[in-house]
Every structure is written in C-alpha cells, then in structure tokens.
Design an enzyme around this catalytic site. Structure first.
Site, PDB file in Angstrom:
ATOM      1  N   ASP A 116       3.656   0.336  12.115  1.00  0.00           N
ATOM      2  CA  ASP A 116       2.396  -0.140  11.528  1.00  0.00           C
ATOM      3  C   ASP A 116       2.086  -1.594  11.897  1.00  0.00           C
ATOM      4  OD1 ASP A 116       2.086   2.356  10.473  1.00  0.00           O
ATOM      5  OD2 ASP A 116       2.797   1.827   8.467  1.00  0.00           O
ATOM      6  N   ARG A 151      -0.039  15.075  13.003  1.00  0.00           N
ATOM      7  CA  ARG A 151       0.703  14.538  11.853  1.00  0.00           C
ATOM      8  C   ARG A 151       1.196  15.708  10.998  1.00  0.00           C
ATOM      9  NH1 ARG A 151      -1.940   9.084   9.437  1.00  0.00           N
ATOM     10  NH2 ARG A 151       0.137   8.974   8.571  1.00  0.00           N
ATOM     11  N   LYS A 211       0.828  -1.211   0.000  1.00  0.00           N
ATOM     12  CA  LYS A 211       0.000   0.000   0.000  1.00  0.00           C
ATOM     13  C   LYS A 211       0.865   1.266   0.000  1.00  0.00           C
ATOM     14  CE  LYS A 211      -1.894   1.802   4.021  1.00  0.00           C
ATOM     15  NZ  LYS A 211      -1.665   3.237   4.150  1.00  0.00           N
TER      16      LYS A 211
HETATM   17  N1  EPU Z   1       6.931  14.160  11.143  1.00  0.00           N
HETATM   18  C1  EPU Z   1       7.185  15.468  11.425  1.00  0.00           C
HETATM   19  N2  EPU Z   1       7.172  16.375  10.395  1.00  0.00           N
HETATM   20  C2  EPU Z   1       6.919  16.011   9.108  1.00  0.00           C
HETATM   21  C3  EPU Z   1       6.651  14.651   8.834  1.00  0.00           C
HETATM   22  C4  EPU Z   1       6.663  13.746   9.869  1.00  0.00           C
HETATM   23  O1  EPU Z   1       7.418  15.829  12.583  1.00  0.00           O
HETATM   24  O2  EPU Z   1       6.925  16.875   8.235  1.00  0.00           O
HETATM   25  C5  EPU Z   1       6.951  13.156  12.230  1.00  0.00           C
HETATM   26  C6  EPU Z   1       5.592  12.524  12.465  1.00  0.00           C
HETATM   27  O3  EPU Z   1       4.814  13.300  13.358  1.00  0.00           O
HETATM   28  C7  EPU Z   1       5.965  11.171  13.017  1.00  0.00           C
HETATM   29  C8  EPU Z   1       7.289  10.840  12.313  1.00  0.00           C
HETATM   30  O4  EPU Z   1       7.774  12.076  11.825  1.00  0.00           O
HETATM   31  O5  EPU Z   1       6.185  11.267  14.389  1.00  0.00           O
HETATM   32  C9  EPU Z   1       7.194   9.856  11.162  1.00  0.00           C
HETATM   33  O6  EPU Z   1       6.245  10.293  10.200  1.00  0.00           O
HETATM   34  P1  EPU Z   1       6.343   9.921   8.654  1.00  0.00           P
HETATM   35  O7  EPU Z   1       6.395  11.187   7.885  1.00  0.00           O
HETATM   36  O8  EPU Z   1       7.428   8.927   8.462  1.00  0.00           O
HETATM   37  O9  EPU Z   1       4.938   9.232   8.407  1.00  0.00           O
HETATM   38  P2  EPU Z   1       4.033   9.330   7.115  1.00  0.00           P
HETATM   39  O10 EPU Z   1       4.875   9.446   5.907  1.00  0.00           O
HETATM   40  O11 EPU Z   1       2.945  10.321   7.329  1.00  0.00           O
HETATM   41  C10 EPU Z   1       4.068   6.778   6.616  1.00  0.00           C
HETATM   42  C11 EPU Z   1       3.025   5.700   6.439  1.00  0.00           C
HETATM   43  C12 EPU Z   1       2.409   5.358   7.786  1.00  0.00           C
HETATM   44  C13 EPU Z   1       3.509   4.949   8.765  1.00  0.00           C
HETATM   45  C14 EPU Z   1       4.607   6.019   8.834  1.00  0.00           C
HETATM   46  C15 EPU Z   1       5.811   5.597   9.662  1.00  0.00           C
HETATM   47  C16 EPU Z   1       2.254   6.177   4.212  1.00  0.00           C
HETATM   48  C17 EPU Z   1       1.156   6.650   3.345  1.00  0.00           C
HETATM   49  N3  EPU Z   1       2.011   6.180   5.528  1.00  0.00           N
HETATM   50  O12 EPU Z   1       3.357   7.901   7.134  1.00  0.00           O
HETATM   51  O13 EPU Z   1       1.565   4.247   7.528  1.00  0.00           O
HETATM   52  O14 EPU Z   1       2.970   4.765  10.040  1.00  0.00           O
HETATM   53  O15 EPU Z   1       5.084   6.335   7.512  1.00  0.00           O
HETATM   54  O16 EPU Z   1       6.405   4.462   9.114  1.00  0.00           O
HETATM   55  O17 EPU Z   1       3.315   5.783   3.743  1.00  0.00           O
HETATM   56  C18 EPU Z   1      -0.279   2.829   7.786  1.00  0.00           C
HETATM   57  O18 EPU Z   1       0.034   2.277   6.723  1.00  0.00           O
HETATM   58  O19 EPU Z   1      -1.114   2.347   8.586  1.00  0.00           O
HETATM   59  C19 EPU Z   1       0.365   4.098   8.147  1.00  0.00           C
HETATM   60  C20 EPU Z   1      -0.163   4.931   9.003  1.00  0.00           C
END
Ligand code: EPU
Length: 418
Positions: A305, A122, A22
């Site tokens: 996850d 987020r 996904k």
């Molecule tokens: N963060 C920041 N600033 C940013 C971006 C992130 O502080 O600009 C922080 C977040 O608050 C968090 C950490 O960095 O504490 C990690 O966030 P990340 O950006 O890695 O998460 P994401 O890209 O929004 C993806 C997956 C999530 C998964 C996370 C961590 C996708 C679409 N989603 O989210 O997947 O939990 O990485 O591995 O790729 C799921 O599939 O159930 C899901 C939620």
C-alpha cells in the site's frame, strides 16, 4: 466531481498528526457486531470507508452514533438482519468482514461480493476455505456470498497465501465458534494484531496474533468495550514520502515508529536523515535523493500500500530504481498517470523500472484508486506548475483532510468541485 489542484515545488516543513488505521478500523467495526453491549471506538479516521461501513451496520439494525469525527458508539443489540446487499457494499472491500462476524453471531451471513480498489483479481477463496473447514456451507448465488453454519466448530486452517482479509475473517468467525481454531501461515500486519486485541478485550481468547500461527479458543459471549485504534501505517508513510520528495523537513506525530521500519530503511538508503521518538518520526530530505530497489511483501516487509507512493518518490531520485510488486497481480495500472507528470517508468509484469531525475511538470491526471491517488498527490507536490487530480474521492477513501494537512505543512493544494 471533486478535484485536488496542486501548485508544485513547495517544500514541506512542520508537523502533521496521523489518524487511526483505516485497515484496522474496517475490521474492528464489523467485529463490534458480535458484542453483547455497546462498543465505543476511538481514534477512527474520518474517511469515506468508515461512513460507508457505518451505513451498512445501521441497515443491519445496529444503532451507531458519532461523537465528533473520531469516536463511534455502536450498539449491536438490535441487529436482526444478516444480509448486506450490493448497493451498500460495492464500494467497500472490507464489507467481507461481515461474513465472519455475522456467521459468528447468527450462524448465517449473506454479503454481496465486495468492491474496493481495482488492481486485478481479488479472490476470497481462502476466507471461504476457512469457513468451510469450520463446518459452514458456503456458496455464491445472485452475486451474494451465502454462508450457513448453525454449529460453527473450531478447525485447523492452513492459508495457501498469506492473506490479511482471510486471517481476520477466520479469526472473527472463530471467536464465538465451539472449540479451538488454529490459523497457520497467518498474516502478521499491525491491523491483524489490533483486531485481535479488540476481540480479546471483548472477551475472546486469541493468542499468537502478529506471528504465523494464531490460536483461538471459542467463547460463548463477547462484551461491549471501549477501544482505541492504532495509528495508520500507510497514512504515516505517505507523509514521510511527501516530505522526502519536496526536499522538506517534517515531523510525523502519533505513530508507531516500529511499523514504519520497512519504509524508514528505504528512505535512509535514499539519503534522507531520520530521527525518531516513541510516537514520532522526523524526515529530513537530502539535497539529492538516491535511487533504491524495493520488493513489496507481507508484514514486516515493505507494504504494497506504499508501493505507488514509493514509485513517485523514485521518479525524483538520482539513478535507476526497481520496484517488484509481490502482493497484487496488477498494481501498476496507475503508472500511465504518473507518466503524464513526467515520470519515466517502464513496467514489465510485476516489475517497474524507474529512471530517476525525470523532468516533472504539472498536468491534469486522474486518481484510479486510493494509493494511486496518493502517488499523484506526491508527484504533483514535486512537479513544476499546476497539477489537477480528478476523482479526488478515491483519495478520501483513505486520507482524512489530505489538503488541510498538506497545506498546514506549506503545500499549495486546494480542493474544488467541478
Ligand atoms: N488472496 C487470495 N485468496 C484469498 C485472499 C487473498 O489468493 O482468499 C491473495 C490476493 O489476491 C493477494 C494476496 O492474497 O494477492 C493478499 O491479499 P489480502 O487478502 O492480504 O488483501 P486484502 O485483505 O484484500 C488488505 C488491505 C489492502 C492491502 C492488502 C495487502 C484491507 C481492507 N485491505 O486487503 O489495502 O493492499 O491487505 O496488505 O485491509 C489499501 O488500503 O489501499 C488496500 C488495498
């Protein structure tokens, strides 16, 4: 509303095939917006998030057609819009990848602040920091993130937190920018690497994906390609845990065993027997599962996850287990639902202490997000009697035909409309 109804205490036996990832698919589909020609994407998972993303691309002007459930043909040549509004993007977090890809293609993008699973704040400040470093003007107005950069330029960007989303989004914007972009402290997850491989096949010049430093040399054109998405690490892990909790013996096919190492290590500690081949893992549950401790971390650490599913497994193991959540601030909101099935869990901030060997009995519960929903399915499989899971739609966001796959392994699970 749709419900999943499970009659617990039936061990899982047999084989299950895992779908495409996904979190790779939701990055690769927006990346296809930049192609000069048709992209054919294979091994897509048949899940809600994909159909929603395809709707968004169609609204932008792309021609998208499915050939079966798992193959998508995207012709982006007629895309003439660079705005994605809240009604389209509110339920899909990954819509923010359109910021990077539309910025790369048109030098401008407007995308509503995204929705997705709710487990605390987020932020997307690191994405914005990256775009700004590349010369974009970015601001938020009327709930839309607006980015303008007629002359996107390469830059060196150090991420303050390791972020999958920021790493991929900056990579997307950088492939068509002028000059060299370096992302330091980059995320290393398999879906980051898969997105880079897709972009490279289109003609991008990305090196270092899968390490802390990614270097992108901008190019002027990306071609349409045919690409096959990697298997889903989290779907695979969910079935491994389901096999373990039911005392079963299952073979999980079409996976990359290396991606499963953090979970495999924990299941071994819990006394499972594990064998693996090039593209499968077999999990044989022990008579009695042992407790363990887990800390979620960025890849190659234990994936956040799989944290809720692991919490469910710990409820059924012998002894006290501790899970520390290091990625998301409040990803334990779901534990009250696990408690309704008998889980003995105490949460203090980012730490959950799970007393094992709980008396697990079925009850009516609700999925509060995707992986929390998967944890309820897992605990329901082990609980005595009937478990009714409301809000099954959350689970459909990430798992294709979960009730069919589990039924084929011997679970008693049906879907009903209420
Ligand atoms: N963060 C920041 N600033 C940013 C971006 C992130 O502080 O600009 C922080 C977040 O608050 C968090 C950490 O960095 O504490 C990690 O966030 P990340 O950006 O890695 O998460 P994401 O890209 O929004 C993806 C997956 C999530 C998964 C996370 C961590 C996708 C679409 N989603 O989210 O997947 O939990 O990485 O591995 O790729 C799921 O599939 O159930 C899901 C939620």
């Amino acid at each position: 509303m749709e419900q999943l109804i499970i009659e617990g205490e039936h061990p899982l036996y047999g084989e299950v095939n895992i779908n495409g990832a996904k979190n790779a698919a939701v990055a690769i589909i927006p990346a296809a917006v930049m192609a000069n020609g048709k992209c054919i994407i294979d091994n897509l998972p048949g899940i809600e998030d994909i159909s929603k993303l395809v709707d968004i691309l169609t609204k932008l002007g792309a021609k998208c057609s499915f050939d079966g459930i798992h193959r998508l043909i995207i012709d982006s040549s007629k895309i003439d819009k660079y705005k994605a509004y809240y009604d389209s993007v509110r339920e899909i977090r990954a819509s923010y990848y359109l910021l990077g890809s539309l910025l790369g293609r048109f030098g401008r993008a407007e995308v509503a602040l995204p929705g997705g699973c709710n487990f605390g704040d987020r932020p997307i400040d690191q994405h914005i920091k990256g775009f700004e470093a590349m010369g974009a003007e970015v601001y938020i107005e009327h709930g839309m993130v607006k980015a303008y950069a007629p002359n996107l330029k390469g830059a060196t960007i150090y991420l303050d937190v390791v972020s999958v989303g920021a790493t991929i989004n900056i990579m997307l914007a950088a492939v068509l920018a002028k000059g060299v972009t370096t992302i330091e402290n980059a995320a290393k997850e398999p879906h980051v690497v898969d997105t880079a491989n897709f972009l490279n096949m289109m003609g991008a010049k990305i090196k270092g994906a899968g390490t802390d430093v990614i270097r992108i040399v901008g190019v002027s054109n990306l071609e349409g390609v045919n690409y096959t998405i990697i298997p889903d690490q989290i779907e695979a892990g969910t079935y491994m845990i389901a096999g373990a909790i039911t005392g079963g013996d299952i073979k999980i096919n079409n996976i990359i065993p290396k991606h499963m190492e953090p979970l495999t290590a924990k299941l071994l500690e819990m006394n499972c027997k594990i064998t693996e081949g090039d593209d499968y893992i077999r999990v044989i549950a022990p008579k009695e599962l042992q407790s363990t401790n887990v800390k979620t971390m960025v890849y190659p650490g234990f994936p956040t996850d799989l944290q809720p599913q692991m919490t469910a497994l710990m409820c059924a193991s012998n002894g006290t287990s501790v899970i520390t959540e290091n990625v998301w601030e409040s990803r334990f909101q779901y534990v009250n639902e696990l408690k309704r099935l008998g889980g003995n869990i105490n949460v203090e901030g980012r730490v959950a202490v799970i007393e094992g060997k709980a008396k697990l009995t079925g009850a009516e519960v609700k999925a509060t997000d995707l992986r929390a929903g998967a944890a309820l399915v897992i605990l329901g499989l082990a609980a005595q009697g009937k478990t009714i899971i409301n809000n099954a739609k959350f689970i459909d966001r990430g798992y294709e035909k979960i009730e069919d796959k589990l039924s084929s392994l011997g679970a008693k699970i049906i879907r009903v409309k209420k």
